[in-house]
Design a protein around this motif. Structure first.
Motif, PDB file in Angstrom:
ATOM      1  N   ARG A   1       2.406 -29.022  -8.898  1.00 55.63           N
ATOM      2  CA  ARG A   1       3.308 -28.393  -8.196  1.00 55.63           C
ATOM      3  C   ARG A   1       3.155 -27.812  -6.627  1.00 55.63           C
ATOM      4  O   ARG A   1       3.805 -26.442  -6.673  1.00 55.63           O
ATOM      5  CB  ARG A   1       3.506 -27.732  -9.432  1.00 55.63           C
ATOM      6  N   LEU A   2       3.353 -28.528  -5.949  1.00 51.77           N
ATOM      7  CA  LEU A   2       3.217 -27.893  -4.647  1.00 51.77           C
ATOM      8  C   LEU A   2       4.738 -27.767  -4.213  1.00 51.77           C
ATOM      9  O   LEU A   2       5.668 -28.275  -3.753  1.00 51.77           O
ATOM     10  CB  LEU A   2       2.321 -28.377  -3.392  1.00 51.77           C
ATOM     11  N   PRO A   3       5.043 -26.463  -3.886  1.00 55.13           N
ATOM     12  CA  PRO A   3       6.354 -26.612  -3.271  1.00 55.13           C
ATOM     13  C   PRO A   3       6.610 -27.079  -1.250  1.00 55.13           C
ATOM     14  O   PRO A   3       5.914 -27.092  -1.378  1.00 55.13           O
ATOM     15  CB  PRO A   3       6.592 -24.848  -2.928  1.00 55.13           C
ATOM     16  N   TRP A   4       7.708 -28.264  -1.942  1.00 51.24           N
ATOM     17  CA  TRP A   4       8.473 -28.559  -0.696  1.00 51.24           C
ATOM     18  C   TRP A   4       8.949 -27.701   1.516  1.00 51.24           C
ATOM     19  O   TRP A   4       9.524 -27.221   1.069  1.00 51.24           O
ATOM     20  CB  TRP A   4       9.583 -29.788  -0.883  1.00 51.24           C
ATOM     21  N   LYS A   5       7.633 -27.102   1.419  1.00 53.43           N
ATOM     22  CA  LYS A   5       7.932 -25.992   2.652  1.00 53.43           C
ATOM     23  C   LYS A   5       6.960 -25.482   3.010  1.00 53.43           C
ATOM     24  O   LYS A   5       5.443 -25.621   2.704  1.00 53.43           O
ATOM     25  CB  LYS A   5       8.475 -24.807   1.471  1.00 53.43           C
ATOM     26  N   GLU A   6       7.731 -25.147   4.673  1.00 54.54           N
ATOM     27  CA  GLU A   6       6.120 -24.262   5.259  1.00 54.54           C
ATOM     28  C   GLU A   6       6.492 -23.264   5.586  1.00 54.54           C
ATOM     29  O   GLU A   6       8.480 -22.682   5.260  1.00 54.54           O
ATOM     30  CB  GLU A   6       5.994 -24.848   6.523  1.00 54.54           C
TER      31      GLU A   6
ATOM     32  N   LYS B   1       2.167 -36.790  -5.436  1.00 57.51           N
ATOM     33  CA  LYS B   1       2.288 -36.727  -6.328  1.00 57.51           C
ATOM     34  C   LYS B   1       1.897 -35.349  -6.792  1.00 57.51           C
ATOM     35  O   LYS B   1       2.146 -34.494  -7.440  1.00 57.51           O
ATOM     36  CB  LYS B   1       0.913 -37.463  -7.490  1.00 57.51           C
ATOM     37  N   GLU B   2       0.878 -34.588  -6.046  1.00 55.04           N
ATOM     38  CA  GLU B   2       1.532 -33.341  -6.513  1.00 55.04           C
ATOM     39  C   GLU B   2       2.161 -32.101  -5.193  1.00 55.04           C
ATOM     40  O   GLU B   2       2.839 -31.447  -5.934  1.00 55.04           O
ATOM     41  CB  GLU B   2       0.302 -32.228  -4.921  1.00 55.04           C
ATOM     42  N   PHE B   3       3.155 -32.618  -5.255  1.00 54.58           N
ATOM     43  CA  PHE B   3       4.406 -32.083  -5.133  1.00 54.58           C
ATOM     44  C   PHE B   3       5.570 -32.234  -6.670  1.00 54.58           C
ATOM     45  O   PHE B   3       6.785 -31.668  -5.702  1.00 54.58           O
ATOM     46  CB  PHE B   3       5.565 -32.874  -3.540  1.00 54.58           C
ATOM     47  N   ILE B   4       5.634 -33.767  -6.780  1.00 59.17           N
ATOM     48  CA  ILE B   4       6.313 -33.413  -7.772  1.00 59.17           C
ATOM     49  C   ILE B   4       5.914 -32.205  -9.485  1.00 59.17           C
ATOM     50  O   ILE B   4       4.695 -31.885 -10.052  1.00 59.17           O
ATOM     51  CB  ILE B   4       6.389 -34.876  -8.856  1.00 59.17           C
TER      52      ILE B   4
ATOM     53  N   SER C   1       3.874 -32.002   7.680  1.00 57.25           N
ATOM     54  CA  SER C   1       5.470 -32.441   7.063  1.00 57.25           C
ATOM     55  C   SER C   1       6.245 -33.652   7.916  1.00 57.25           C
ATOM     56  O   SER C   1       6.759 -34.252   7.599  1.00 57.25           O
ATOM     57  CB  SER C   1       6.124 -30.857   6.714  1.00 57.25           C
ATOM     58  N   MET C   2       5.414 -33.684   9.297  1.00 58.62           N
ATOM     59  CA  MET C   2       6.097 -34.983   9.972  1.00 58.62           C
ATOM     60  C   MET C   2       5.303 -36.652   9.344  1.00 58.62           C
ATOM     61  O   MET C   2       7.117 -36.715   9.357  1.00 58.62           O
ATOM     62  CB  MET C   2       5.260 -34.805  11.725  1.00 58.62           C
ATOM     63  N   GLU C   3       3.884 -36.107   8.295  1.00 55.09           N
ATOM     64  CA  GLU C   3       4.181 -37.651   8.235  1.00 55.09           C
ATOM     65  C   GLU C   3       4.311 -37.799   6.811  1.00 55.09           C
ATOM     66  O   GLU C   3       5.081 -38.833   6.933  1.00 55.09           O
ATOM     67  CB  GLU C   3       2.407 -37.491   8.076  1.00 55.09           C
ATOM     68  N   LEU C   4       4.594 -36.832   6.293  1.00 54.96           N
ATOM     69  CA  LEU C   4       5.092 -36.571   4.750  1.00 54.96           C
ATOM     70  C   LEU C   4       6.127 -37.181   4.693  1.00 54.96           C
ATOM     71  O   LEU C   4       6.014 -38.470   3.901  1.00 54.96           O
ATOM     72  CB  LEU C   4       5.805 -35.445   4.331  1.00 54.96           C
ATOM     73  N   PHE C   5       7.421 -37.348   6.025  1.00 53.80           N
ATOM     74  CA  PHE C   5       8.306 -38.095   5.422  1.00 53.80           C
ATOM     75  C   PHE C   5       8.454 -39.063   5.360  1.00 53.80           C
ATOM     76  O   PHE C   5      10.017 -39.504   5.078  1.00 53.80           O
ATOM     77  CB  PHE C   5       9.634 -36.681   6.401  1.00 53.80           C
ATOM     78  N   LYS C   6       8.069 -40.044   6.190  1.00 55.39           N
ATOM     79  CA  LYS C   6       7.770 -41.273   6.671  1.00 55.39           C
ATOM     80  C   LYS C   6       7.774 -42.213   5.664  1.00 55.39           C
ATOM     81  O   LYS C   6       8.255 -43.517   5.242  1.00 55.39           O
ATOM     82  CB  LYS C   6       7.066 -41.146   7.739  1.00 55.39           C
ATOM     83  N   GLN C   7       6.655 -40.957   4.675  1.00 58.40           N
ATOM     84  CA  GLN C   7       6.418 -41.992   3.106  1.00 58.40           C
ATOM     85  C   GLN C   7       8.296 -42.478   2.390  1.00 58.40           C
ATOM     86  O   GLN C   7       8.878 -41.120   2.939  1.00 58.40           O
ATOM     87  CB  GLN C   7       5.401 -41.663   2.170  1.00 58.40           C
ATOM     88  N   SER C   8       7.996 -44.035   1.720  1.00 60.87           N
ATOM     89  CA  SER C   8       8.709 -44.014   0.772  1.00 60.87           C
ATOM     90  C   SER C   8       8.773 -42.919  -0.298  1.00 60.87           C
ATOM     91  O   SER C   8      10.286 -42.485  -1.034  1.00 60.87           O
ATOM     92  CB  SER C   8       8.952 -44.864   0.730  1.00 60.87           C
ATOM     93  N   LYS C   9       7.737 -42.625  -1.223  1.00 57.47           N
ATOM     94  CA  LYS C   9       7.590 -41.174  -1.777  1.00 57.47           C
ATOM     95  C   LYS C   9       6.629 -40.444  -1.695  1.00 57.47           C
ATOM     96  O   LYS C   9       6.279 -40.299  -0.924  1.00 57.47           O
ATOM     97  CB  LYS C   9       7.249 -43.149  -3.265  1.00 57.47           C
ATOM     98  N   ILE C  10       7.184 -39.460  -2.372  1.00 59.72           N
ATOM     99  CA  ILE C  10       6.582 -37.762  -2.039  1.00 59.72           C
ATOM    100  C   ILE C  10       4.942 -38.124  -3.534  1.00 59.72           C
ATOM    101  O   ILE C  10       4.885 -38.628  -4.140  1.00 59.72           O
ATOM    102  CB  ILE C  10       7.256 -36.730  -2.410  1.00 59.72           C
TER     103      ILE C  10
ATOM    104  N   ASP D   1      14.822 -34.791  -5.843  1.00 57.46           N
ATOM    105  CA  ASP D   1      14.851 -34.527  -7.435  1.00 57.46           C
ATOM    106  C   ASP D   1      13.761 -34.116  -7.831  1.00 57.46           C
ATOM    107  O   ASP D   1      13.809 -34.098  -9.188  1.00 57.46           O
ATOM    108  CB  ASP D   1      16.307 -35.176  -8.415  1.00 57.46           C
ATOM    109  N   LEU D   2      12.606 -35.367  -7.324  1.00 55.22           N
ATOM    110  CA  LEU D   2      11.561 -34.255  -7.565  1.00 55.22           C
ATOM    111  C   LEU D   2      10.588 -32.751  -7.992  1.00 55.22           C
ATOM    112  O   LEU D   2       9.233 -32.793  -8.285  1.00 55.22           O
ATOM    113  CB  LEU D   2      10.473 -36.611  -7.449  1.00 55.22           C
ATOM    114  N   THR D   3      10.834 -32.688  -6.414  1.00 48.77           N
ATOM    115  CA  THR D   3       9.998 -31.961  -6.168  1.00 48.77           C
ATOM    116  C   THR D   3      11.232 -30.176  -5.834  1.00 48.77           C
ATOM    117  O   THR D   3      12.957 -30.067  -6.225  1.00 48.77           O
ATOM    118  CB  THR D   3       9.991 -31.856  -4.643  1.00 48.77           C
ATOM    119  N   LEU D   4      10.825 -28.943  -5.404  1.00 51.84           N
ATOM    120  CA  LEU D   4      11.330 -27.871  -5.799  1.00 51.84           C
ATOM    121  C   LEU D   4      10.793 -27.492  -4.076  1.00 51.84           C
ATOM    122  O   LEU D   4      10.029 -27.330  -3.557  1.00 51.84           O
ATOM    123  CB  LEU D   4      11.020 -26.849  -6.638  1.00 51.84           C
ATOM    124  N   GLY D   5      11.647 -26.599  -2.813  1.00 49.17           N
ATOM    125  CA  GLY D   5      11.186 -25.918  -2.319  1.00 49.17           C
ATOM    126  C   GLY D   5      10.491 -24.765  -2.743  1.00 49.17           C
ATOM    127  O   GLY D   5       9.711 -24.126  -1.599  1.00 49.17           O
ATOM    128  N   THR D   6      11.161 -24.027  -3.507  1.00 47.74           N
ATOM    129  CA  THR D   6       9.738 -22.866  -3.944  1.00 47.74           C
ATOM    130  C   THR D   6      10.269 -22.933  -5.349  1.00 47.74           C
ATOM    131  O   THR D   6      11.475 -23.056  -5.916  1.00 47.74           O
ATOM    132  CB  THR D   6      10.964 -21.231  -3.243  1.00 47.74           C
TER     133      THR D   6
END
Ligand SMILES: C=C1C[C@]23C[C@H]1CC[C@H]2[C@]1(C)CCC[C@@](C)(C(=O)O)[C@H]1[C@@H]3C(=O)O
Ligand SMILES: O=C(O)CCC(=O)C(=O)O
Ligand SMILES: [Fe+2]
Length: 358
Positions: A129-134, A24-27, A13-22, A222-227
């Protein structure tokens, strides 16, 4: 249907947030996107009178619960008896784990087939459809021998003795959650016109699940969901959310926000209790959205019956059976090995059970 399988993808998650786009697996499909700012009008029930044994306020609470559970399976409670500082500490000390370097978190990595442990976006189980969460999940059960503390032992054995204090916090928190959930079971019985201790007795020697949800900020929320949209397959969920907001419930044909209510706990009916009520109460359809600005945390206590106890509504609840007999062990394995829990889990499980039985 998203079959549960073992993937070997790991996200930091530390690295994910540095990218400008999420990635595709999280969309998520656009149909699942956050689209409502309306707030659900659901009761916030003060449990003071119930705990004092006041009959009139107990009946009022049961009446509010019945209406809410017939409609959407969601309500909130205040003056619930969970110590405010313990609740706050349980929410805050999540950071002591989730802020660790990924290599440390992976010491607690969930093993295939187990519900316990650390998971990053469930990337070990799903490929889209990966959830944006740990998440960090572990089990809780009441012990006859009060020298045994299953939660504290889990933290020490999995993460080391330096996590003993964190383990003690969650041990006490789970004990408080268990006590509250049995109180709610009494109110549910009263609301259904069932003998008051029926459900409370049904959940003796239960083995419940505690889950810490950590939702990092997201650069494209808006492209992903936490759960994702789901009903909890379990019996009853007691959720403590922080003050950020993001929980949504599907009611009156639309997604509605649940703004955090300070010192309140969210209660939602799960699939197993919907079966125990023979469908009279609805398993709550809900999801969690994320945001760009800040992290969000929630603690979900999932009450589960003893895994081999047959899930069957009491005789007092008339009408033709809506669901087959099953055990929590069977439904849990279905969600862990064959089927990603969603808004149709119990229906899919019932069909699967009946097809495999014939
Ligand atoms: C029995 C369970 C499966 C999940 C954790 C508990 C109760 C809620 C379920 C879950 C949160 C529903 C949405 C999908 C899920 C995969 C998740 O996002 O975590 C579900 C949990 C799980 O299977 O780990
Ligand atoms: O974090 C939330 O608000 C909801 C989490 C949830 O529904 C779950 O963990 O089952
Ligand atoms: Fe849930």
């Amino acid at each position: 249907m998203d079959q549960a399988k073992n993937n070997n993808k790991i996200f930091d998650s530390m690295e994910l947030f540095k990218q400008s786009k999420i990635p595709k697996e999280f969309i998520w499909p656009q149909t699942e996107q956050p689209n409502s700012l309306e707030q659900l009008e659901a009761p916030v029930i003060d449990l003071t009178g119930f705990f004092k044994g006041d009959k009139a306020s107990t009946q009022r609470a049961a009446d509010l619960i019945r209406t809410a559970c017939q409609n959407h399976g969601f309500f909130q409670v205040t003056n619930h008896g969970v110590d405010v500082s313990l609740a706050a500490e349980a929410l805050s000390c999540m950071n002591d784990f989730f802020k660790l370097p990924l290599s440390h978190k992976l010491r607690a990595q969930r093993k295939p087939g187990s519900m316990w442990g650390y998971a990053g976006a469930h990337a070990d189980r799903f490929s889209s459809r990966l959830p944006w969460k740990e998440t960090l999940s572990f089990g809780y059960q009441e012990e006859d021998d009060d020298t045994k503390h299953i939660v504290t032992d889990y933290f020490i054995s999995t993460l080391g003795v330096e996590f003993k204090q964190m383990g003690l916090v969650y041990q006490k928190y789970c004990e408080a959650m268990q006590k509250l959930s049995l109180g709610i079971m009494e109110l549910l019985a009263i609301s259904l016109g069932v003998e008051q201790s029926y459900y409370k007795d049904f959940f003796r020697d239960s083995k419940s699940i505690m889950r810490c949800n950590y939702y990092p900020p997201c650069q494209e929320p808006d492209l992903t969901l936490g759960t994702g949209p789901h009903c909890d397959p379990t019996s009853l969920t007691i959720l403590q959310q922080d003050q950020v907001g993001g929980l949504q419930v599907f009611a009156e044909d639309k997604w509605q926000c649940i703004p955090p209510v300070r010192d309140a706990l969210v209660i939602n009916i799960g699939d197993t209790f919907m079966a125990l009520s023979n469908g009279r109460y609805k398993s709550c359809l809900h999801r969690a959205v994320v945001n760009r600005e800040c992290e969000r945390r929630s603690l979900a206590f999932f009450l589960c019956p003893r895994e081999d106890r047959v899930i069957r509504p009491p005789a007092d609840i008339e009408g033709p059976r809506k669901y087959p007999d099953f055990t929590w062990s069977e439904l849990r394995e279905f969600t862990q090995r064959h089927y990603r829990a969603d808004m149709k889990t119990l229906q899919s499980f019932s069909q699967w059970l009946l097809s495999t039985a014939s």
